[in-house]
Design a protein around this motif. Structure first.
Motif, mmCIF file in Angstrom:
data_model
loop_
_atom_site.group_PDB
_atom_site.id
_atom_site.type_symbol
_atom_site.label_atom_id
_atom_site.label_comp_id
_atom_site.label_asym_id
_atom_site.label_seq_id
_atom_site.Cartn_x
_atom_site.Cartn_y
_atom_site.Cartn_z
ATOM 1 N N TYR A 62 -2.043 5.412 11.534
ATOM 2 C CA TYR A 62 -1.637 6.828 11.596
ATOM 3 C C TYR A 62 -0.955 7.267 10.311
ATOM 4 O O TYR A 62 -1.161 8.389 9.832
ATOM 5 N N ILE A 63 -0.141 6.392 9.743
ATOM 6 C CA ILE A 63 0.534 6.713 8.487
ATOM 7 C C ILE A 63 -0.491 6.908 7.366
ATOM 8 O O ILE A 63 -0.358 7.811 6.536
ATOM 9 N N LEU A 64 -1.528 6.073 7.356
ATOM 10 C CA LEU A 64 -2.574 6.224 6.340
ATOM 11 C C LEU A 64 -3.299 7.557 6.489
ATOM 12 O O LEU A 64 -3.609 8.229 5.500
ATOM 13 N N VAL A 65 -3.594 7.958 7.728
ATOM 14 C CA VAL A 65 -4.262 9.245 7.959
ATOM 15 C C VAL A 65 -3.386 10.385 7.457
ATOM 16 O O VAL A 65 -3.853 11.293 6.746
ATOM 17 N N LEU A 66 -2.101 10.357 7.824
ATOM 18 C CA LEU A 66 -1.167 11.405 7.398
ATOM 19 C C LEU A 66 -1.033 11.433 5.883
ATOM 20 O O LEU A 66 -1.114 12.503 5.261
ATOM 21 N N CYS A 99 7.125 11.596 -1.693
ATOM 22 C CA CYS A 99 7.037 11.428 -0.235
ATOM 23 C C CYS A 99 5.819 10.588 0.150
ATOM 24 O O CYS A 99 5.908 9.703 1.015
ATOM 25 N N ILE A 100 4.680 10.870 -0.496
ATOM 26 C CA ILE A 100 3.470 10.103 -0.210
ATOM 27 C C ILE A 100 3.666 8.641 -0.622
ATOM 28 O O ILE A 100 3.242 7.718 0.079
ATOM 29 N N PHE A 101 4.309 8.447 -1.755
ATOM 30 C CA PHE A 101 4.603 7.093 -2.233
ATOM 31 C C PHE A 101 5.375 6.308 -1.172
ATOM 32 O O PHE A 101 5.035 5.162 -0.842
ATOM 33 N N LEU A 102 6.402 6.943 -0.602
ATOM 34 C CA LEU A 102 7.215 6.275 0.418
ATOM 35 C C LEU A 102 6.403 6.005 1.680
ATOM 36 O O LEU A 102 6.558 4.948 2.316
ATOM 37 N N LEU A 103 5.515 6.944 2.059
ATOM 38 C CA LEU A 103 4.658 6.745 3.232
ATOM 39 C C LEU A 103 3.715 5.564 3.041
ATOM 40 O O LEU A 103 3.518 4.749 3.946
ATOM 41 N N GLU A 104 3.118 5.499 1.860
ATOM 42 C CA GLU A 104 2.168 4.419 1.571
ATOM 43 C C GLU A 104 2.870 3.065 1.557
ATOM 44 O O GLU A 104 2.356 2.068 2.088
ATOM 45 N N VAL A 105 4.054 3.016 0.970
ATOM 46 C CA VAL A 105 4.819 1.764 0.959
ATOM 47 C C VAL A 105 5.193 1.367 2.385
ATOM 48 O O VAL A 105 5.112 0.189 2.761
ATOM 49 N N GLY A 227 -2.479 0.875 1.134
ATOM 50 C CA GLY A 227 -1.178 1.535 1.060
ATOM 51 C C GLY A 227 -0.437 1.216 -0.227
ATOM 52 O O GLY A 227 0.008 2.115 -0.951
ATOM 53 N N VAL A 228 -0.315 -0.058 -0.549
ATOM 54 C CA VAL A 228 0.421 -0.473 -1.743
ATOM 55 C C VAL A 228 -0.344 -0.075 -3.009
ATOM 56 O O VAL A 228 0.261 0.355 -4.005
ATOM 57 N N GLY A 229 -1.675 -0.188 -2.977
ATOM 58 C CA GLY A 229 -2.485 0.158 -4.144
ATOM 59 C C GLY A 229 -2.349 1.618 -4.536
ATOM 60 O O GLY A 229 -2.114 1.959 -5.705
ATOM 61 N N ILE A 230 -2.481 2.520 -3.550
ATOM 62 C CA ILE A 230 -2.350 3.951 -3.833
ATOM 63 C C ILE A 230 -0.922 4.274 -4.260
ATOM 64 O O ILE A 230 -0.702 5.124 -5.138
#
Length: 253
Positions: A62-66, A99-105, A227-230
């Protein structure tokens, strides 16, 4: 001397603009890929999610979709901010990138944590789920998930086909003398679960636990790597954004 410095600053700004625009285009494509990975995990593999007591695996997807959806919107905003050369828009863009960085991590960390605890969780939960919930009222989603698991991975039972001897379903009248569910059969037909023989039933060492664990571990690696790559790529975008922001004059009041 002042004209030379202005010209150098202009050239630097133009280069930074095109670097950031190129990054945003690639970033937008990456956002679509991230969202696709998350949606694929939730849609195509939703059956197996219902067999897991923890929601960490689903939460990572779900986090990846968001994050993917926000990335695509942010990519468009970044292009607008870059060509309009507005520092206010660049500030908003930078905050969104952060914000996206924190979500992906977070997605990567959740995937790593769940990776460590998956084996223990499956050993304690999958057998109980099969024995207690299979073919019971209001548990149709579990029944469908177990049947799909056994057919798709060609396995039978949690650890072995003998597990089914203690299940509520097999011990009930509804089983109609079956020793295992029909989904354990190599050739699926109605009532084929009556004959527990290697020529008819999947006899896989380790049962379905090993198969499901390997499957989810592979997908956790994908979720974590994406997630970590992006997130790492976004660091480059934030650096470009800061560079362009500093090269621009302050917005007029």
């Amino acid at each position: 001397m002042g004209a030379y410095e202005d010209k150098r600053e202009t050239c630097g700004t133009i280069c930074m603009k095109y670097l950031l625009f190129t990054f945003n285009f690639l970033f937008w494509l990456a956002g679509g890929g991230v969202m696709a990975v998350g949606v694929w995990t939730l849609v195509e593999k939703s059956a197996y999610i219902s067999l897991l007591p923890s929601k960490t695996y689903a939460a990572s997807a779900y986090i990846l979709v968001l994050a993917g959806a926000i990335v695509m919107v942010t990519g468009v905003l970044g292009c607008c901010a870059t060509f309009k050369e507005q520092r206010r828009m660049l500030r908003v863009y930078f905050v969104l990138l952060l914000c996206i960085f924190l979500l992906e991590v977070l997605a990567g960390v959740l995937a790593y944590i769940y990776y460590q605890q998956l084996n223990k969780e499956l050993k304690t939960s999958l057998r109980d789920t099969m024995m207690q919930k299979y073919h019971q009222s209001d548990q149709e989603h579990v029944t469908w998930a177990v049947d799909k698991l056994q057919q798709e991975f060609m396995c039978c039972g949690s650890n072995s086909s003998s597990d089914w001897a203690q299940s509520k379903y097999i011990l009930s009248f509804n089983a109609m003398s079956r020793v295992v569910p029909d989904s354990c059969c190599k050739t699926y037909t109605e009532g084929c679960g009556n004959r527990d023989h290697p020529s008819n039933i999947y006899k896989v060492e380790g049962g379905c636990i090993t198969k499901l664990e390997n499957f989810i571990l592979d997908h956790l690696k994908i979720i974590g790597a994406v997630g970590v790559g992006i997130a790492c790529v976004q660091v480059i975008g934030m650096v470009f954004t800061c560079g362009l922001y500093r090269s621009l004059k302050a917005d007029p009041l």
